[in-house]
Design an enzyme around this catalytic site. Sequence first.
Site, short mmCIF file in Angstrom:
data_model
loop_
_atom_site.label_atom_id
_atom_site.label_comp_id
_atom_site.label_asym_id
_atom_site.label_seq_id
_atom_site.Cartn_x
_atom_site.Cartn_y
_atom_site.Cartn_z
N TYR A 179 28.69 -3.42 -5.13
CA TYR A 179 27.40 -2.79 -4.85
C TYR A 179 27.48 -1.85 -3.63
O TYR A 179 26.68 -0.93 -3.50
CB TYR A 179 26.33 -3.85 -4.57
N LYS A 193 37.32 -13.17 -11.07
CA LYS A 193 38.27 -12.77 -12.10
C LYS A 193 39.64 -12.62 -11.43
O LYS A 193 40.20 -11.52 -11.35
CB LYS A 193 37.82 -11.45 -12.75
N ASP A 212 34.05 -14.81 -16.78
CA ASP A 212 33.69 -14.68 -18.21
C ASP A 212 33.58 -16.06 -18.86
O ASP A 212 32.64 -16.34 -19.61
CB ASP A 212 34.69 -13.77 -18.95
N ASP A 241 24.85 -11.23 -10.12
CA ASP A 241 23.72 -10.54 -10.73
C ASP A 241 23.63 -10.91 -12.22
O ASP A 241 22.57 -11.25 -12.73
CB ASP A 241 23.90 -9.02 -10.56
N ASP A 288 21.02 -13.91 -14.22
CA ASP A 288 20.08 -13.59 -15.31
C ASP A 288 20.32 -14.53 -16.48
O ASP A 288 19.39 -15.00 -17.13
CB ASP A 288 20.26 -12.14 -15.79
C1 IPM Z 1 18.57 -8.47 -8.87
C2 IPM Z 1 18.31 -7.09 -9.40
C3 IPM Z 1 18.83 -6.09 -8.38
C4 IPM Z 1 20.33 -6.25 -8.30
C5 IPM Z 1 18.41 -4.65 -8.62
C6 IPM Z 1 16.92 -4.48 -8.75
C7 IPM Z 1 18.94 -3.75 -7.52
O1 IPM Z 1 18.89 -6.95 -10.65
O2 IPM Z 1 18.11 -8.77 -7.75
O3 IPM Z 1 19.19 -9.27 -9.57
O4 IPM Z 1 21.06 -5.70 -9.11
O5 IPM Z 1 20.77 -6.95 -7.39
MG MG Z 2 19.66 -8.76 -11.47
#
Ligand code: IPM
Ligand code: MG
Length: 368
Positions: free
Chosen positions: A142, A192, A225, A249, A253
């Site tokens: 990032y 990884k 993975d 990230d 999710d």
């Molecule tokens: C998260 C989001 C952020 C990230 C975005 C909005 C920059 O997806 O906090 O998970 O990628 O970190």
């Molecule tokens: Mg995210």
Amino acid sequence: MANPTLLILAGDGIGPEVMAQVTRVIDWFGAKRDLAFDVEHDLVGGAAYDKHGTPLHDDTMARALEADAVLLGAVGGPKYDELDFSVKPERGLLRLRKEMDLFSNLRPAQCFDALADFSSLKKDIVAGLDIMIVRELTSGVYFGEPRGIIEEGNERVGINTQRYTESEIDRVARSAFELARRRGNKVCSMEKANVMESGILWREVVQRVHDTDYPDVELSHMYADNGAMQLVRAPKQFDVILTDNLFGDILSDCAAMLTGSLGMLPSASLGAPNADGRPKALYEPVHGSAPDITGQGKANPIACILSFAMALRYSFDQGDEAARLEAAIEKVLADGARTADLMGEEGGTPISTSDMGDAILAALDASL
Ligand code: IPM
Ligand code: MG
């Protein structure tokens, strides 16, 4: 003694709607639990861009560094899709993380009993799930240099750099081990190392921190993975998952959806402790700005309210009051209160964002 200060950055999309319910909860703790905060509000993301031409004004950055904790709603929206990368709403959030040095991002994925049916996985695989992802938040791909889009011959090349120093890995590993000791005492570190040098170093440093200072914690390593696969195959094998910024990230999710709804999950982003022992801290729901439902009173405020519960626990040493708030939310769900995102196959009538706030306040009153 002065009240602790909270800076609220409601941001874009459903951010302001869900934050309005959090404000009610904060007021409740002031009125009923003698736990008053000095609350300030400011802009972030697209809202800040609209007013100042930047997704985070320098004054707001300064206030965030001063505050005892920052609560953030959400940033972004289709209106800002065409903006130059440097002023996109997300840049505001990334600047906060970087300049507050919030290197340890805690993302719990907890499956509420009342909602086990909402997961896309079979109920027995997720019922009782309680895992915590610790995501490194201030480095890696990032932020690594070089980055950019450059001309090479007759075409363009997009470049980002995955980069981790030993000390960056060391400090986030420590935060994961510390946290594991207060939970199930297990850490699974994901990278990884089979294809990335940064992964090899990550694995080495995590193992060294473990062997030197946390030998009592059970440590395992997994390729990221495989980690994604194991998360949907048998998520309850995990307690704390430690991983880098990009894998974190994605994996968070995935873990979030195991619980049935993104509308339920809070997060804490913590830095090093200040002189008063409080870490620099920002709390935000994992869900985004949800432009498709913005302004309709449909959004689920629970993730944002649970983020305030995390603030009570990690910034203000009020674990009992955090548990009170979490129990109130659990009760409301058990009683059948559902916002639109929690409408399963059985159907029913969803309640509004503010109805959910009413229900949670009533459950808090009942807890006294
Ligand atoms: C998260 C989001 C952020 C990230 C975005 C909005 C920059 O997806 O906090 O998970 O990628 O970190
Ligand atoms: Mg995210």
